[in-house]
Design a protein around this motif. Structure first.
Motif, short mmCIF file in Angstrom:
data_model
loop_
_atom_site.label_atom_id
_atom_site.label_comp_id
_atom_site.label_asym_id
_atom_site.label_seq_id
_atom_site.Cartn_x
_atom_site.Cartn_y
_atom_site.Cartn_z
N UNK A 39 0.81 -1.21 0.00
CA UNK A 39 0.00 0.00 0.00
C UNK A 39 0.85 1.27 0.00
N UNK A 40 2.04 1.21 0.56
CA UNK A 40 2.92 2.38 0.58
C UNK A 40 3.25 2.84 -0.84
N UNK A 41 3.50 1.90 -1.74
CA UNK A 41 3.78 2.27 -3.13
C UNK A 41 2.56 2.87 -3.79
N UNK A 42 1.38 2.32 -3.50
CA UNK A 42 0.15 2.87 -4.08
C UNK A 42 -0.07 4.31 -3.63
N UNK A 43 0.14 4.57 -2.36
CA UNK A 43 -0.04 5.92 -1.82
C UNK A 43 1.01 6.88 -2.39
N UNK A 44 2.25 6.42 -2.49
CA UNK A 44 3.32 7.28 -3.01
C UNK A 44 3.09 7.62 -4.48
N UNK A 45 2.64 6.63 -5.25
CA UNK A 45 2.35 6.86 -6.66
C UNK A 45 1.20 7.86 -6.83
N UNK A 46 0.15 7.70 -6.04
CA UNK A 46 -0.99 8.61 -6.12
C UNK A 46 -0.58 10.04 -5.75
N UNK A 47 0.21 10.18 -4.70
CA UNK A 47 0.66 11.51 -4.28
C UNK A 47 1.52 12.16 -5.35
N UNK A 48 2.40 11.40 -5.97
CA UNK A 48 3.26 11.93 -7.03
C UNK A 48 2.42 12.40 -8.22
N UNK A 49 1.48 11.57 -8.65
CA UNK A 49 0.66 11.91 -9.81
C UNK A 49 -0.19 13.15 -9.54
N UNK A 50 -0.73 13.25 -8.34
CA UNK A 50 -1.57 14.41 -8.00
C UNK A 50 -0.80 15.72 -8.09
N UNK A 51 0.52 15.67 -7.87
CA UNK A 51 1.34 16.88 -7.86
C UNK A 51 2.08 17.15 -9.17
N UNK A 52 2.10 16.19 -10.07
CA UNK A 52 2.87 16.36 -11.31
C UNK A 52 2.33 17.52 -12.13
N UNK A 53 3.22 18.40 -12.52
CA UNK A 53 2.84 19.58 -13.29
C UNK A 53 2.95 19.26 -14.78
N UNK A 54 1.89 18.67 -15.32
CA UNK A 54 1.89 18.24 -16.72
C UNK A 54 0.74 18.84 -17.53
N UNK A 55 0.07 19.85 -16.94
CA UNK A 55 -1.01 20.55 -17.63
C UNK A 55 -0.55 21.97 -17.92
N UNK A 56 -1.01 22.52 -19.02
CA UNK A 56 -0.56 23.84 -19.47
C UNK A 56 -1.13 24.97 -18.62
N UNK A 57 -0.27 25.96 -18.39
CA UNK A 57 -0.71 27.20 -17.74
C UNK A 57 -1.12 28.20 -18.83
N UNK A 58 -1.38 29.44 -18.44
CA UNK A 58 -1.82 30.46 -19.39
C UNK A 58 -0.78 30.77 -20.46
N UNK A 59 0.49 30.48 -20.18
CA UNK A 59 1.55 30.71 -21.16
C UNK A 59 1.85 29.47 -22.00
N UNK A 60 1.07 28.41 -21.81
CA UNK A 60 1.27 27.19 -22.59
C UNK A 60 2.36 26.28 -22.07
N UNK A 61 2.89 26.56 -20.88
CA UNK A 61 3.93 25.71 -20.29
C UNK A 61 3.29 24.67 -19.37
N UNK A 62 3.88 23.47 -19.35
CA UNK A 62 3.40 22.45 -18.43
C UNK A 62 3.82 22.85 -17.03
N UNK A 63 2.88 23.49 -16.32
CA UNK A 63 3.20 24.08 -15.03
C UNK A 63 2.11 23.83 -13.99
N UNK A 64 1.04 23.12 -14.38
CA UNK A 64 -0.09 22.91 -13.49
C UNK A 64 -0.33 21.42 -13.27
N UNK A 65 -0.83 21.10 -12.08
CA UNK A 65 -1.15 19.70 -11.75
C UNK A 65 -2.60 19.41 -12.11
N UNK A 66 -2.96 18.15 -12.04
CA UNK A 66 -4.35 17.75 -12.29
C UNK A 66 -5.28 18.42 -11.27
#
Length: 147
Positions: A39-66
């Motif tokens: 379960x520790x890996x499941x929780x760590x993976x979920x936390x990482x994904x929730x914070x990953x900045x892979x969505x575009x901001x107003x300038x078109x840069x991948x700077x926002x999280x889900x």
């Protein structure tokens, strides 16, 4: 655990012609529990994904999280991410046993939801048809063994 993230404008998964899970803008996540994961890996993976900045901001840069964009996730079990490709026929002995895999898949989906992400899922072990519109395209592979 291993996961493949695809940033999507929409995605859905069907079993026997019936849609069982879907999401609008956000992530379609294929996830595989590996032998020895807990379960520790499941929780760590979920936390990482929730914070990953892979969505575009107003300038078109991948700077926002889900979370930042109010996105949702469609989580699908995918034991073939454990493929051993040394020969011509993949082996899957490094995947967690099915009962463990199901428990960790459900634990990952719950941990991602606990991060504030709306989550829908496929059906563990089912023969699923997945449809998605990849946005970008953005596709990222993650393995908790390397985090």
């Amino acid at each position: 655990m291993r996961a493949v993230l695809q940033r999507v404008t929409r995605a859905q998964v069907s079993v026997d012609g019936k849609v069982v899970g879907r999401c609008g803008p956000g992530l379609m996540i294929l996830v595989c529990a590996m032998a020895g994961d807990a379960e520790a890996e499941a929780a760590r993976l979920a936390a990482k994904i929730a914070k990953m900045r892979i969505f575009k901001d107003d300038q078109g840069k991948m700077n926002l999280s889900i979370r930042d964009v109010g996105g949702a996730a469609l989580v699908i079990s995918q034991f073939t991410l454990a493929a051993d490709l040394r020969g011509n026929r993949p082996g899957f002995s490094t995947a967690a046993p099915p009962e463990t895999g199901k428990r960790l898949y459900e634990s990952f989906a719950a941990a991602l939801a606990a991060e504030g992400i709306p989550v829908e899922t496929g059906i563990f072990g089912a023969d699923m048809a997945v449809e998605l519109v990849n946005d970008g395209p953005v596709t990222i592979w993650i393995d908790t063994a390397t985090l």
